[in-house]
Design an enzyme around this catalytic site. Structure first.
Site, PDB file in Angstrom:
ATOM      1  CD  GLU A 291      -3.087  -0.463   2.173  1.00 22.86           C
ATOM      2  OE1 GLU A 291      -3.347   0.721   2.752  1.00 22.86           O
ATOM      3  OE2 GLU A 291      -3.483  -1.564   2.955  1.00 22.86           O
TER       4      GLU A 291
ATOM      5  CG  ASP B 273      -2.015  -1.685   5.831  1.00 23.55           C
ATOM      6  OD1 ASP B 273      -0.863  -2.022   5.728  1.00 23.55           O
ATOM      7  OD2 ASP B 273      -2.561  -0.725   6.209  1.00 23.55           O
TER       8      ASP B 273
ATOM      9  CG  ASP C 110      -7.122  -3.599   7.095  1.00 24.46           C
ATOM     10  OD1 ASP C 110      -7.085  -3.444   5.826  1.00 24.46           O
ATOM     11  OD2 ASP C 110      -6.927  -2.488   7.878  1.00 24.46           O
TER      12      ASP C 110
ATOM     13  CD  GLU D 213     -11.578   0.098   3.553  1.00 26.65           C
ATOM     14  OE1 GLU D 213     -11.123   0.520   2.496  1.00 26.65           O
ATOM     15  OE2 GLU D 213     -12.746   0.069   3.713  1.00 26.65           O
TER      16      GLU D 213
ATOM     17  CE1 TYR E  54      -2.388  -2.310   9.141  1.00 25.25           C
ATOM     18  CE2 TYR E  54      -4.229  -3.711  10.259  1.00 25.25           C
ATOM     19  CZ  TYR E  54      -3.634  -2.663   9.089  1.00 25.25           C
ATOM     20  OH  TYR E  54      -4.630  -1.994   8.360  1.00 25.25           O
TER      21      TYR E  54
ATOM     22  NE  ARG F 283      -6.140   1.743  10.185  1.00 33.81           N
ATOM     23  CZ  ARG F 283      -5.116   2.279   9.393  1.00 33.81           C
ATOM     24  NH1 ARG F 283      -4.411   1.391   8.851  1.00 33.81           N
ATOM     25  NH2 ARG F 283      -5.118   3.589   9.065  1.00 33.81           N
TER      26      ARG F 283
ATOM     27  CG  HIS G 172      -4.942  -8.267  12.381  1.00 33.34           C
ATOM     28  ND1 HIS G 172      -4.287  -9.025  11.090  1.00 33.34           N
ATOM     29  CD2 HIS G 172      -6.089  -7.321  12.046  1.00 33.34           C
ATOM     30  CE1 HIS G 172      -5.207  -8.465  10.151  1.00 33.34           C
ATOM     31  NE2 HIS G 172      -6.005  -7.682  10.641  1.00 33.34           N
TER      32      HIS G 172
END
Length: 755
Positions: free
Chosen positions: A9, A82, A84, A86, A299, A301, A345
């Site tokens: 990203e 990432d 997740d 998104e 990470y 989030r 995570h």
């Protein structure tokens, strides 16, 4: 055959990954999302099962072309956004873009950016998780339907250009409802008593009245307080009970997104947005001197408190070596995540616990260092032994009054040695006391108090409320809060959210006409439904059909029935010029009172809200009445005013017909080399006043304190600043590397060197 291509990203990750993969792989960045729904139309075909009409995001064409070019010469493509929802969506869209290259495309993910984690991911590629992507797509379409269909109604009824959001509007309602609770709150009087006592040996201590005449303390008037004081005064103060026991206190779990945002707000004063921005940099990697680019945390989030076994083992080794075996618990610590947590995570932790805050203090910017220190300390503390206290509780009887005192002594700090004392942990010593012992009364104090309304939300408490009520997800908390401020629906006053008049009006109208959308339970249920799509338990199209079945009729009814307040919101205030009611209007510079007789009567006023919500016109301050010149546009007087965010500015008294304004000048030339600008007063969206060059954006010079046109006698700074400190006002140098200071009114050569 070309190299394998890894697409991440962020450009920052490219540098970190290349450091340990070398030239074996090509690494490119998508720079976030590359495709999205169009910005100027709905972009969703509701008749065709809500088919989205994706397009390249404006400004991303060069990035897309670069990715296609890299894909064309690759042998295999690994998509590594990432880990997740998104990130999965970004991977899906990038896959659509590069599929014409005709090479194998795989998805990889890693929780930390280390050589081991990346190589492990490359050795275990997988397909894109279609269900997770569809969950993100359903969320995006839901938000688009609400935003693009409700916002135009608000433009017609309230103010042009404002907007509604599916989740943000519910967060706004929490803020507004709390304000209404405060207005409706009726304070109740009560009195408390404290006795300052002495025993045969020091120290003196304080005991508080807990019961009176055998009942829980309820003294609600001055008369009752005087009677209680008379009944207690002159009575012997006798120890009637002494209880002693050891108490253990366990460490908190390592951070998840919400608790990191809360702790950073409470301990560092960081906004949720600032916290997540700093955490993103720590995760992606930074230059650390001779070590090169290094990622420092996992990470950021996540809503899971799980940590990897190897991280737990590393913490054990560090704690026992650095602090001693007594600081490690008998059994390794495991924390249970809350129900419904996504356990993909780990918790937020340092990648390498042996990289201590002291090791990176001189290598990181202050805000990144402070956040890393907070994360490192919380993680290490979470794996440490309990803190142990010796608690003493004493009952002291005096006539009809029962007083209680508590003391505690820290026996063993345990995790507090790293994470620091928390509220209530400080030592409170009591003297040696025995049952039946008579004490000496040194002072009996009584104090009138009143119950307080529920507190306004801080960023920390709002994040906690959102999490507890199931509104939003870890990746959305910061955006939700920023949106409330950016849309001028709420502002921060002394770190507490206060809804603006516009925010309250929008919230009330939406709550009246969109009952489901504004319902906390419904919004939380929608989050669960989206999770069900990700798990494959719910079909995303059916979810959207169920939503629009109620939403579309509600939308049509609201467009017809919603009250129009664009011309003004009625108040009880009368115009002193013509006698007509004044109304609240929403202008570009914020809300104000305007005469309902406009345009015949152009009287305007600023206003405040009383604690009960009543509108109180604000009298013009002397600084606003005093003319500071003539308006160059219309010739009327110019006055000094204050903006909603706190900075002063010059405005024409002919407003709103004449909209001439300019910043308040300090008269100090910009000290930046080659700049001919002047420093003017400004304020951030969060209400902090600063002084910046009026040539911005060509010049970005700024200082936080009032500038003085005087060179520093100890360094090459062309200005000094006037700064408020705990020691009073000082004249100081704005350069962080210079320690020059003098008292206001002091001689110009009273500088002090290194302390």
């Amino acid at each position: 055959m070309g190299k394998d291509l890894i697409i991440v990203e962020s450009p920052a990750k490219v540098k970190t990954i290349k450091k340990f993969l070398g030239n074996a792989y090509a690494v490119e960045a998508s720079v976030g999302h590359v495709r999205d729904l169009p910005s100027k139309k709905l972009g969703v075909d509701e008749k065709d099962d809500f088919a989205p009409q994706y397009q390249i995001i404006p400004g991303k064409q060069k990035v897309v072309s670069k990715l296609k070019e890299a894909a064309a010469s690759a042998s295999t493509i690994y998509l590594a956004p990432d880990p997740d929802r998104e990130g999965e969506a970004i991977a899906w869209h990038v896959a659509q873009i590069v599929q014409e290259a005709g090479v194998p495309v795989h998805r990889i993910q890693f929780n930390e950016i280390t050589a081991k984690a990346v190589r492990e991911a490359l050795s275990h590629p997988r397909d894109i998780n279609e269900k997770l992507f569809l969950s993100q797509q359903a969320r995006r379409i839901l938000d688009r339907l609400v935003g693009y269909k409700v916002s135009p109604i608000l433009w017609q009824k309230v103010k042009s250009g404002i907007s509604a959001g599916r989740v943000q509007s519910v967060a706004l309602r929490l803020v507004v409802d709390r304000e209404k609770e405060r207005r409706a709150f009726v304070p109740v009087e009560y009195w408390n008593f404290k006795a300052r006592l002495a025993a045969d040996s020091p120290p003196e201590f304080e005991a508080e009245l807990a019961k009176y005449q055998g009942k829980k303390l309820e003294i609600g008037s001055a008369e009752a307080a005087a009677a209680a004081e008379a009944a207690i005064t002159g009575q012997p103060f006798v120890v009637t009970a002494v209880t002693e026991k050891e108490r253990k206190k366990s460490p908190p779990p390592p951070f998840i997104t919400s608790t990191l945002q809360q702790a950073a707000n409470q301990r560092l004063g960081y906004s949720a947005k600032r916290t997540m921005g700093a955490a993103q940099k720590l995760y992606e990697g930074l230059e650390l001197g001779d070590s090169g680019t290094v990622a420092l945390i996992t990470y950021m989030r996540t809503d899971s408190t799980r940590i990897a076994d190897e991280a737990r083992d590393a913490a054990r080794e560090y704690i026992t070596e650095a602090l001693g075996p007594d600081y490690y618990p008998e059994k390794a610590r495991h924390f249970r995540s809350k129900a419904g947590a996504q356990d993909a995570h780990e918790a937020i932790r340092p990648i390498d616990v042996r990289i201590t805050p002291a090791d990176v203090k001189t290598l990181l910017p202050k805000d990144l260092f402070s956040l890393y220190k907070l994360i490192w300390e919380r993680f290490v503390a979470s794996q440490m032994a309990e803190a142990r206290f010796w608690d003493t509780a004493v009952d002291v009887t005096a006539g009809p009054g029962l007083f209680k005192a508590k003391g505690q002594r820290l026996i063993f700090p345990g995790y507090l040695k790293v994470y620091g004392q928390e509220a209530g942990d400080e030592a409170k010593s009591l003297p040696k006391l025995d049952k039946g012992q008579e004490l000496t009364l040194l002072e009996l104090k009584k104090e009138q108090k009143f119950t307080q309304p529920p507190p306004r939300y801080t960023e920390a408490s709002l994040v906690r409320e959102l999490e507890e009520k199931g509104i939003g997800r870890p990746s959305t908390y910061a955006a939700i809060i920023s949106t409330l401020i950016d849309r001028d629906y709420a502002r921060l006053e002394e770190k507490h959210f206060v809804p603006s008049e516009l925010g309250e009006t929008v919230s009330d109208l939406l709550a009246e006409h969109f009952v489901k959308i504004m319902d906390v339970g419904f919004t939380a249920g929608m989050e669960e439904a989206l999770d069900a799509v990700a798990d494959g338990r719910t079909d995303w199209v059916n979810l959207l059909k169920d939503f629009t079945e109620d939403f579309n009729p509600t939308l049509a009814k609201a467009a017809k029935d919603m009250a129009k307040v664009k011309a003004g919101k009625e108040t009880d205030v009368k115009c002193e010029l013509c006698g007509k009611p004044m109304v609240i209007r929403f202008g570009k510079a914020g809300e104000f009172l305007g005469c309902s007789g406009y345009p015949d009567c152009k009287n305007t006023k600023e206003f405040d809200r009383a604690p009960d919500g009543a509108v109180i016109p604000r009298e013009r301050k002397a600084e606003e009445v005093a003319s500071v010149g003539a308006c160059p546009t219309c010739g009327k007087d110019l006055v000094v005013k204050k903006s909603r965010t706190g900075s002063r500015f010059i405005a024409c008294t002919g407003w709103p017909d004449c909209k001439y304004t300019k910043p308040l000048s300090t008269g100090v030339p910009c000290p930046k080399e080659g700049c001919s600008g002047t420093l003017v007063e400004k304020s951030s969206k969060r209400g902090k006043v600063f002084y910046a060059c009026d040539a911005y954006p060509q010049c970005d010079f700024a200082v936080w304190d009032w500038p003085i046109n005087e060179p520093c006698p100890q360094c090459d700074s062309k200005i000094l600043v006037r700064k408020k400190t705990r020691d009073g006002e000082l004249i100081t140098c704005p350069s962080k590397s210079c320690r020059y200071k003098r008292a206001v009114g002091g001689k110009k050569d009273e500088g002090e060197g290194e302390e």
